[in-house]
Motif scaffolding. Sequence first.
Motif, PDB file in Angstrom:
ATOM      1  N   SER A  82       0.821  -1.204   0.000  1.00 21.16           N
ATOM      2  CA  SER A  82       0.000   0.000   0.000  1.00 21.16           C
ATOM      3  C   SER A  82       0.856   1.256   0.000  1.00 21.16           C
ATOM      4  CB  SER A  82      -0.938   0.014   1.212  1.00 21.16           C
ATOM      5  OG  SER A  82      -0.196   0.039   2.420  1.00 21.16           O
ATOM      6  N   ARG A  83       0.226   2.331  -0.426  1.00 16.48           N
ATOM      7  CA  ARG A  83       0.822   3.663  -0.383  1.00 16.48           C
ATOM      8  C   ARG A  83      -0.268   4.669  -0.046  1.00 16.48           C
ATOM      9  NH1 ARG A  83       4.746   1.049  -0.796  1.00 16.48           N
ATOM     10  NH2 ARG A  83       6.638   1.387  -2.025  1.00 16.48           N
ATOM     11  N   GLU A  84       0.121   5.709   0.699  1.00 17.99           N
ATOM     12  CA  GLU A  84      -0.797   6.800   1.019  1.00 17.99           C
ATOM     13  C   GLU A  84      -0.117   8.130   0.752  1.00 17.99           C
ATOM     14  OE1 GLU A  84      -2.197   6.519   5.012  1.00 17.99           O
ATOM     15  OE2 GLU A  84      -3.429   4.743   4.645  1.00 17.99           O
ATOM     16  N   TYR A  85      -0.937   9.151   0.503  1.00 20.89           N
ATOM     17  CA  TYR A  85      -0.390  10.489   0.284  1.00 20.89           C
ATOM     18  C   TYR A  85      -1.313  11.512   0.931  1.00 20.89           C
ATOM     19  CZ  TYR A  85       1.337  14.711  -1.996  1.00 20.89           C
ATOM     20  OH  TYR A  85       1.852  15.966  -2.230  1.00 20.89           O
ATOM     21  N   THR A  86      -0.724  12.430   1.714  1.00 22.11           N
ATOM     22  CA  THR A  86      -1.475  13.544   2.303  1.00 22.11           C
ATOM     23  C   THR A  86      -1.197  14.790   1.485  1.00 22.11           C
ATOM     24  OG1 THR A  86      -1.317  12.578   4.525  1.00 22.11           O
ATOM     25  CG2 THR A  86      -1.853  14.917   4.376  1.00 22.11           C
ATOM     26  N   PHE A  87      -2.235  15.381   0.936  1.00 19.19           N
ATOM     27  CA  PHE A  87      -2.076  16.559   0.077  1.00 19.19           C
ATOM     28  C   PHE A  87      -1.658  17.776   0.896  1.00 19.19           C
ATOM     29  CE2 PHE A  87      -5.027  13.833  -2.231  1.00 19.19           C
ATOM     30  CZ  PHE A  87      -4.497  13.855  -3.511  1.00 19.19           C
ATOM     31  N   ASP A  88      -0.839  18.632   0.278  1.00 17.16           N
ATOM     32  CA  ASP A  88      -0.436  19.864   0.950  1.00 17.16           C
ATOM     33  C   ASP A  88      -1.653  20.748   1.232  1.00 17.16           C
ATOM     34  OD1 ASP A  88       2.230  19.205   1.016  1.00 17.16           O
ATOM     35  OD2 ASP A  88       2.697  20.193  -0.880  1.00 17.16           O
ATOM     36  N   GLN A  89      -2.609  20.710   0.304  1.00 16.45           N
ATOM     37  CA  GLN A  89      -3.867  21.424   0.490  1.00 16.45           C
ATOM     38  C   GLN A  89      -5.015  20.487   0.125  1.00 16.45           C
ATOM     39  OE1 GLN A  89      -3.618  24.978  -1.940  1.00 16.45           O
ATOM     40  NE2 GLN A  89      -2.632  26.128  -0.306  1.00 16.45           N
ATOM     41  N   ASP A  90      -6.066  20.490   0.926  1.00  9.57           N
ATOM     42  CA  ASP A  90      -7.222  19.656   0.622  1.00  9.57           C
ATOM     43  C   ASP A  90      -7.708  19.970  -0.790  1.00  9.57           C
ATOM     44  OD1 ASP A  90      -7.036  18.851   3.267  1.00  9.57           O
ATOM     45  OD2 ASP A  90      -8.465  20.359   3.957  1.00  9.57           O
ATOM     46  N   THR A  91      -8.139  18.917  -1.502  1.00  7.39           N
ATOM     47  CA  THR A  91      -8.496  19.128  -2.906  1.00  7.39           C
ATOM     48  C   THR A  91      -9.704  18.290  -3.332  1.00  7.39           C
ATOM     49  OG1 THR A  91      -7.651  19.069  -5.177  1.00  7.39           O
ATOM     50  CG2 THR A  91      -6.914  17.320  -3.693  1.00  7.39           C
ATOM     51  N   LEU A 139      -5.222  10.310   0.373  1.00  9.77           N
ATOM     52  CA  LEU A 139      -5.604   9.292  -0.599  1.00  9.77           C
ATOM     53  C   LEU A 139      -4.677   8.095  -0.443  1.00  9.77           C
ATOM     54  CD1 LEU A 139      -7.270   8.533  -3.179  1.00  9.77           C
ATOM     55  CD2 LEU A 139      -5.471   9.657  -4.504  1.00  9.77           C
ATOM     56  N   GLY A 140      -5.255   6.897  -0.456  1.00  8.90           N
ATOM     57  CA  GLY A 140      -4.441   5.700  -0.319  1.00  8.90           C
ATOM     58  C   GLY A 140      -4.873   4.594  -1.264  1.00  8.90           C
ATOM     59  N   ILE A 141      -3.925   3.764  -1.679  1.00  6.14           N
ATOM     60  CA  ILE A 141      -4.186   2.606  -2.547  1.00  6.14           C
ATOM     61  C   ILE A 141      -3.557   1.379  -1.898  1.00  6.14           C
ATOM     62  CG2 ILE A 141      -3.855   1.571  -4.824  1.00  6.14           C
ATOM     63  CD1 ILE A 141      -5.532   4.097  -4.957  1.00  6.14           C
ATOM     64  N   ARG A 142      -4.342   0.283  -1.832  1.00  5.32           N
ATOM     65  CA  ARG A 142      -3.812  -0.958  -1.285  1.00  5.32           C
ATOM     66  C   ARG A 142      -4.137  -2.129  -2.202  1.00  5.32           C
ATOM     67  NH1 ARG A 142      -6.347  -1.217   3.295  1.00  5.32           N
ATOM     68  NH2 ARG A 142      -7.833  -2.894   2.893  1.00  5.32           N
ATOM     69  N   ALA A 143      -3.135  -2.995  -2.430  1.00  2.32           N
ATOM     70  CA  ALA A 143      -3.324  -4.239  -3.180  1.00  2.32           C
ATOM     71  C   ALA A 143      -3.150  -5.396  -2.194  1.00  2.32           C
ATOM     72  CB  ALA A 143      -2.306  -4.340  -4.311  1.00  2.32           C
ATOM     73  N   SER A 144      -4.156  -6.266  -2.106  1.00  2.00           N
ATOM     74  CA  SER A 144      -4.104  -7.372  -1.149  1.00  2.00           C
ATOM     75  C   SER A 144      -4.631  -8.652  -1.797  1.00  2.00           C
ATOM     76  CB  SER A 144      -4.911  -7.023   0.108  1.00  2.00           C
ATOM     77  OG  SER A 144      -6.254  -6.722  -0.218  1.00  2.00           O
ATOM     78  N   ASN A 145      -4.920  -9.661  -0.946  1.00  2.00           N
ATOM     79  CA  ASN A 145      -5.327 -10.967  -1.467  1.00  2.00           C
ATOM     80  C   ASN A 145      -4.249 -11.442  -2.448  1.00  2.00           C
ATOM     81  OD1 ASN A 145      -6.786 -13.252  -2.021  1.00  2.00           O
ATOM     82  ND2 ASN A 145      -8.622 -12.187  -2.750  1.00  2.00           N
ATOM     83  N   LEU A 146      -3.026 -11.530  -1.932  1.00  2.00           N
ATOM     84  CA  LEU A 146      -1.845 -11.734  -2.760  1.00  2.00           C
ATOM     85  C   LEU A 146      -1.683 -13.182  -3.211  1.00  2.00           C
ATOM     86  CD1 LEU A 146       0.743  -9.616  -0.719  1.00  2.00           C
ATOM     87  CD2 LEU A 146      -0.756  -8.856  -2.579  1.00  2.00           C
ATOM     88  N   ASN A 147      -1.088 -13.330  -4.380  1.00  2.00           N
ATOM     89  CA  ASN A 147      -0.712 -14.645  -4.918  1.00  2.00           C
ATOM     90  C   ASN A 147       0.776 -14.617  -5.218  1.00  2.00           C
ATOM     91  OD1 ASN A 147      -3.706 -14.334  -5.580  1.00  2.00           O
ATOM     92  ND2 ASN A 147      -3.358 -16.474  -6.099  1.00  2.00           N
ATOM     93  N   GLU A 148       1.512 -15.524  -4.591  1.00  2.00           N
ATOM     94  CA  GLU A 148       2.960 -15.557  -4.778  1.00  2.00           C
ATOM     95  C   GLU A 148       3.316 -16.327  -6.041  1.00  2.00           C
ATOM     96  OE1 GLU A 148       6.983 -16.315  -2.125  1.00  2.00           O
ATOM     97  OE2 GLU A 148       5.086 -17.218  -1.542  1.00  2.00           O
ATOM     98  N   LYS A 149       4.021 -15.633  -6.966  1.00  2.00           N
ATOM     99  CA  LYS A 149       4.487 -16.238  -8.215  1.00  2.00           C
ATOM    100  C   LYS A 149       3.363 -16.963  -8.949  1.00  2.00           C
ATOM    101  CE  LYS A 149       9.153 -16.844  -6.423  1.00  2.00           C
ATOM    102  NZ  LYS A 149      10.236 -17.811  -6.107  1.00  2.00           N
ATOM    103  N   ALA A 150       2.176 -16.358  -8.862  1.00  2.00           N
ATOM    104  CA  ALA A 150       1.022 -16.978  -9.524  1.00  2.00           C
ATOM    105  C   ALA A 150       1.007 -16.623 -10.997  1.00  2.00           C
ATOM    106  CB  ALA A 150      -0.275 -16.495  -8.872  1.00  2.00           C
TER     107      ALA A 150
END
Length: 367
Positions: free
Chosen positions: A260-269, A349-360
Amino acid sequence: MLTKTSNDHNQTSPRFILHIDLDAFFASVEEVNHPELKGKPIVVGADPKQGKGRGVISTCNYEARKFGLRSAMPISHAWKLCPQATYLAVNMPLYEEVSKRIINILKPFADKLEQVSIDEAFLDISHKVADLKEATTFAKKIKSIILDRESLTCSIGIGPNKLVAKIASDYRKPNGLIIISKDDAKKFLAPLNVEKLGGIGSKTKERLNSIGIKTINDLASYDIKKLKDIFGAWGEEFHRMAYGIDESEIIEEWIPKSFSREYTFDQDTSNYDELKFMVDKLCEEVTLEAIENGFSFRTITVKIRYENFETHTHSKTLPFPTSSIETLKNTSMILLGPFLRSDRKIRLLGIRASNLNEKAHQKTLEG
């Protein structure tokens, strides 16, 4: 999902579990890197921008904590409390490199080693020491070597299990060393606040407090049947923990559950182009990390926080695992859609990728 890479320790033998926690790690590394800052308050985190910055403190040294600063505090508030501190951006490559060196120092001392985070680890030393006296000498040697090689202090707790060892390491920070025997575990835990036990967060603490449980001793003394009626299976687990009972093993290799990654904006948008640009950027970073670690993913989650700190998440599970950047971008924008309102601005704003498959086998889903 977890994977053990070695056989479990023979439970009939005495267990000696060591938990090591590097003191104010990020700030301490910066102090080593900048000797001129020694003895001065150091804050690692977001840019304070003269008190107008967004984001939070990642960590701060003990000099800064004298002014009331702490991890996760809004950086703007930190500036008001201590404008004279040195504010530094997070330098993760540096901290990761130092962490790797310290883990390499620790490995020869452990039968098994579990790195919990960049600045914490559990060591099973049950076959390395015969008694508490040897364990004390053992821990002092670890502290001495880390101080000599890296100029960093650490706090160490040793106990009969992971639960007691971790609580002990936090008991006398910084640069602490606490050894708790199996027979003394319950007595050691008894006066501590109940939230010191792993798994008891703020909401569970409130529920426990509402029924008169404020200390670990209160929890140990409470009727176990009533606990199970209130908390289900967790009620029995809480009761066991209050007695210092924990049979969890050292896990030498962790398989990640998500990226996952998240980002806080310098100004609300609420600007669509600005939000889409950040979605694309975060998706690229998440996908790259997943691919580098040999994973595809099925579930995509978008997180938003409005200007009033109201927070929402929206998820979708795909029919097949993927590691397609375009799939992640397109799906994320669809999930973000219901939150795009001209009358409400977005702070985070944040994005997460889950329900992972290893070398699928990875299929690319378009659209």
